[in-house]
Scaffold this motif. Structure first.
Motif, PDB file in Angstrom:
ATOM      1  N   SER A  66      71.404 108.741 -16.337  1.00 31.13           N
ATOM      2  CA  SER A  66      70.699 108.669 -15.409  1.00 31.13           C
ATOM      3  C   SER A  66      69.769 106.993 -15.555  1.00 31.13           C
ATOM      4  N   ILE A  67      69.579 107.031 -17.319  1.00 30.89           N
ATOM      5  CA  ILE A  67      68.762 105.799 -17.762  1.00 30.89           C
ATOM      6  C   ILE A  67      69.859 104.469 -16.885  1.00 30.89           C
ATOM      7  N   VAL A  68      71.061 104.583 -17.195  1.00 28.89           N
ATOM      8  CA  VAL A  68      71.885 103.243 -16.798  1.00 28.89           C
ATOM      9  C   VAL A  68      72.207 102.821 -16.087  1.00 28.89           C
ATOM     10  N   LEU A  69      71.816 104.353 -14.895  1.00 28.70           N
ATOM     11  CA  LEU A  69      72.330 103.696 -12.910  1.00 28.70           C
ATOM     12  C   LEU A  69      71.209 103.680 -12.930  1.00 28.70           C
ATOM     13  N   SER A  70      69.994 103.953 -13.566  1.00 27.40           N
ATOM     14  CA  SER A  70      69.124 103.248 -12.537  1.00 27.40           C
ATOM     15  C   SER A  70      68.973 102.176 -13.497  1.00 27.40           C
ATOM     16  N   ILE A  71      69.186 101.637 -13.929  1.00 25.95           N
ATOM     17  CA  ILE A  71      69.658  99.895 -14.410  1.00 25.95           C
ATOM     18  C   ILE A  71      70.160  99.016 -13.175  1.00 25.95           C
ATOM     19  N   ILE A  72      71.057  99.618 -13.686  1.00 31.74           N
ATOM     20  CA  ILE A  72      72.435  99.379 -12.104  1.00 31.74           C
ATOM     21  C   ILE A  72      72.022  99.132 -10.702  1.00 31.74           C
ATOM     22  N   GLY A  73      71.365 100.331 -10.680  1.00 28.15           N
ATOM     23  CA  GLY A  73      70.789 100.100  -9.473  1.00 28.15           C
ATOM     24  C   GLY A  73      69.940  99.199  -8.978  1.00 28.15           C
ATOM     25  N   ASN A  74      68.709  98.722  -9.927  1.00 23.70           N
ATOM     26  CA  ASN A  74      67.933  97.380  -9.337  1.00 23.70           C
ATOM     27  C   ASN A  74      68.616  96.395  -9.185  1.00 23.70           C
ATOM     28  N   HIS A  75      70.226  96.607  -9.761  1.00 25.06           N
ATOM     29  CA  HIS A  75      70.688  95.314  -9.314  1.00 25.06           C
ATOM     30  C   HIS A  75      71.805  95.067  -8.905  1.00 25.06           C
ATOM     31  N   PRO A  76      71.353  95.084  -7.312  1.00 27.10           N
ATOM     32  CA  PRO A  76      72.225  95.362  -6.187  1.00 27.10           C
ATOM     33  C   PRO A  76      73.870  94.374  -5.888  1.00 27.10           C
ATOM     34  N   GLU A  77      73.888  93.427  -6.762  1.00 25.47           N
ATOM     35  CA  GLU A  77      74.587  92.339  -6.345  1.00 25.47           C
ATOM     36  C   GLU A  77      75.371  92.627  -8.279  1.00 25.47           C
ATOM     37  N   GLY A  78      74.719  93.972  -8.862  1.00 27.76           N
ATOM     38  CA  GLY A  78      75.861  93.582  -9.722  1.00 27.76           C
ATOM     39  C   GLY A  78      74.639  93.375 -11.507  1.00 27.76           C
ATOM     40  N   THR A  79      75.147  94.013 -12.225  1.00 29.36           N
ATOM     41  CA  THR A  79      74.782  93.743 -13.743  1.00 29.36           C
ATOM     42  C   THR A  79      75.741  93.442 -14.738  1.00 29.36           C
ATOM     43  N   ASN A  80      74.730  93.213 -16.159  1.00 27.51           N
ATOM     44  CA  ASN A  80      75.890  92.450 -16.854  1.00 27.51           C
ATOM     45  C   ASN A  80      75.737  93.169 -18.324  1.00 27.51           C
ATOM     46  N   PHE A  81      76.559  93.913 -19.058  1.00 25.46           N
ATOM     47  CA  PHE A  81      76.599  94.197 -20.224  1.00 25.46           C
ATOM     48  C   PHE A  81      75.243  94.236 -20.908  1.00 25.46           C
ATOM     49  N   LYS A  82      74.873  93.058 -21.405  1.00 26.26           N
ATOM     50  CA  LYS A  82      74.133  92.465 -21.947  1.00 26.26           C
ATOM     51  C   LYS A  82      72.788  93.288 -21.012  1.00 26.26           C
ATOM     52  N   THR A  83      72.897  92.765 -20.193  1.00 26.23           N
ATOM     53  CA  THR A  83      71.506  93.259 -19.286  1.00 26.23           C
ATOM     54  C   THR A  83      70.753  94.768 -19.664  1.00 26.23           C
ATOM     55  N   ILE A  84      72.014  95.454 -19.503  1.00 26.50           N
ATOM     56  CA  ILE A  84      72.075  96.563 -19.266  1.00 26.50           C
ATOM     57  C   ILE A  84      71.772  96.927 -21.080  1.00 26.50           C
ATOM     58  N   LYS A  85      72.493  96.469 -22.320  1.00 25.48           N
ATOM     59  CA  LYS A  85      71.848  97.149 -23.546  1.00 25.48           C
ATOM     60  C   LYS A  85      70.277  96.889 -23.532  1.00 25.48           C
ATOM     61  N   ALA A  86      70.368  95.517 -23.121  1.00 25.65           N
ATOM     62  CA  ALA A  86      68.616  94.867 -23.850  1.00 25.65           C
ATOM     63  C   ALA A  86      67.292  96.237 -22.938  1.00 25.65           C
ATOM     64  N   ALA A  87      67.497  96.335 -22.097  1.00 25.39           N
ATOM     65  CA  ALA A  87      67.050  97.047 -20.894  1.00 25.39           C
ATOM     66  C   ALA A  87      67.258  98.843 -21.439  1.00 25.39           C
ATOM     67  N   THR A  88      67.876  98.990 -22.104  1.00 22.90           N
ATOM     68  CA  THR A  88      67.647 100.774 -22.566  1.00 22.90           C
ATOM     69  C   THR A  88      67.904 100.638 -23.782  1.00 22.90           C
ATOM     70  N   GLY A  89      68.668  99.386 -24.867  1.00 21.22           N
ATOM     71  CA  GLY A  89      68.295  99.751 -26.377  1.00 21.22           C
ATOM     72  C   GLY A  89      69.420 100.874 -26.588  1.00 21.22           C
ATOM     73  N   PHE A  90      70.165 100.552 -26.134  1.00 22.66           N
ATOM     74  CA  PHE A  90      71.104 102.528 -26.657  1.00 22.66           C
ATOM     75  C   PHE A  90      72.354 101.408 -27.171  1.00 22.66           C
ATOM     76  N   ASP A  91      73.101 101.585 -28.302  1.00 23.67           N
ATOM     77  CA  ASP A  91      74.258 100.519 -28.880  1.00 23.67           C
ATOM     78  C   ASP A  91      75.387 100.812 -28.148  1.00 23.67           C
ATOM     79  N   ASP A  92      75.901  99.663 -28.562  1.00 20.14           N
ATOM     80  CA  ASP A  92      76.712  99.188 -28.156  1.00 20.14           C
ATOM     81  C   ASP A  92      78.489 100.679 -28.141  1.00 20.14           C
ATOM     82  N   LYS A  93      78.528 101.360 -28.532  1.00 18.01           N
ATOM     83  CA  LYS A  93      79.243 101.977 -28.608  1.00 18.01           C
ATOM     84  C   LYS A  93      79.084 103.324 -27.676  1.00 18.01           C
TER      85      LYS A  93
END
Length: 119
Positions: A66-93
């Protein structure tokens, strides 16, 4: 000897044997089932004291998806992997697994490689 006498003796013999070997009868099992049903009803009965305990709880944390979904939802045009990773702090895997699951259940759409948006 009449058939009824023989059957009565046979029934008495069986009852005596069950009693001596301490084997429960059908009546015993029925009584046990009734008692178990009553106990289950008491366990699952809604107690007012349990409601009061739950009121003081803090709300549960959001799930990682749900955290990842909300971050992607904040960018209606779409967002990249780096932005999601920076916002969540989750590791790549962990992040890749979450994105894969969200894509699989059709919550997000892959716009291009590494770019995701909400459907």
């Amino acid at each position: 000897m009449e058939p009824t006498e023989f059957s009565n003796n046979w029934e008495n013999f069986i009852k005596m044997l069950l009693h001596r070997l301490d084997i429960p009868t059908k009546e015993d099992l029925t009584n046990i089932h009734k008692r178990l049903d009553k106990l289950e009803q008491l366990i699952y009965q809604d107690h007012p004291s349990s409601r009061q305990k739950n009121k003081g709880r803090t709300p549960r944390k959001k799930s990682a998806s749900s955290i990842v979904l909300s971050i992607i939802g904040n960018h209606p045009e779409g967002t990249n992997f780096k932005t999601i990773k920076a916002a969540t702090g989750f590791d790549d895997k962990k992040l890749r697994n979450i994105i894969f699951r969200l894509d699989k259940i059709k919550k997000i759409q892959r716009v291009s490689r590494g770019i995701y948006k909400i459907i």
